[in-house]
Design an enzyme around this catalytic site. Structure first.
Site: not given
Length: 208
Positions: A113, A116-118, A121
């Site tokens: 999402l 967060a996960c985009v 990083p």
């Protein structure tokens, strides 16, 4: 270091696809899910057509999120999928090492999402000196507001926001580049909406 104002080229860029999994897609409300899937497939096809290294990472495949969505897997069947525990790709040694192994310092990122996960990083890669482009229309967030706020945070940190079609056109740049013409044209026709319809029409009408 690459000039941040220079255009993307196939020789300096890599694509990082993060957590395009059904269990996470269920939560996406920032974009129509089918549109997001269409855009991600187009981005993956673009990377394959132009020979960009593709890194794919998933998380929690067994307990929640499920595997990489089959429609995406089908267009990049030979790309290994790196599963991890951390939300942040950059905190997973195998996934980060795969990015580093490409030798590319320009990353084109999409995923789920956005919050967060985009964003995690992307912020970490920027901190490590990478130039990062976020294909925002191939990302999905929990709400339009939280998605937009995550994009704004990444942009303020130095990420450049883009779209799959801009990536494709930026890499192609000249429709007389015959080595990638057929691949690029077919992607636009399949995934580019009205632009793709027009391109197909022009090809049928102009028989030069």
């Amino acid at each position: 270091m690459t000039n941040p104002r220079s255009l993307l080229t196939p020789a300096d860029s890599a694509v990082l696809l993060i957590d395009h999994q059904a269990g996470l897609a269920f939560a996406v409300e920032s974009i129509d899910r089918q549109a997001m899937l269409n855009n991600t497939i187009a981005l993956a096809k673009t990377a394959a057509t132009f020979g960009l290294p593709i890194i794919v990472s998933t998380s929690a495949t067994k307990v929640y999120s499920g595997p990489l969505m089959p429609a995406i897997r089908s267009v990049i069947p030979d790309v290994p999928v790196i599963d991890r525990r951390s939300m942040n790709v950059w905190e997973d040694e195998a996934a980060r090492s795969a990015v580093e192994a490409t030798g590319r310092r320009r990353l084109i990122v999409s995923g789920l999402l956005t919050e967060a996960c985009v964003s995690f990083p992307v912020l970490s890669a920027l901190s490590d000196g990478y130039e990062v482009f976020v294909a925002a229309d191939a990302c999905g967030g929990l709400t339009p507001t939280s998605h937009d706020l995550a994009l704004r945070r990444m942009e303020s940190a130095g990420a450049q926001l883009t779209s799959w079609i801009q990536v494709l056109l930026e890499l192609q740049r000249d429709w007389t580049r015959r080595d990638t013409y057929e691949g690029a044209r077919s992607i636009v026709e399949a995934h580019g909406g009205g632009y793709g319809i027009g391109l197909n029409y022009a090809r049928e009408m102009i028989k030069a």
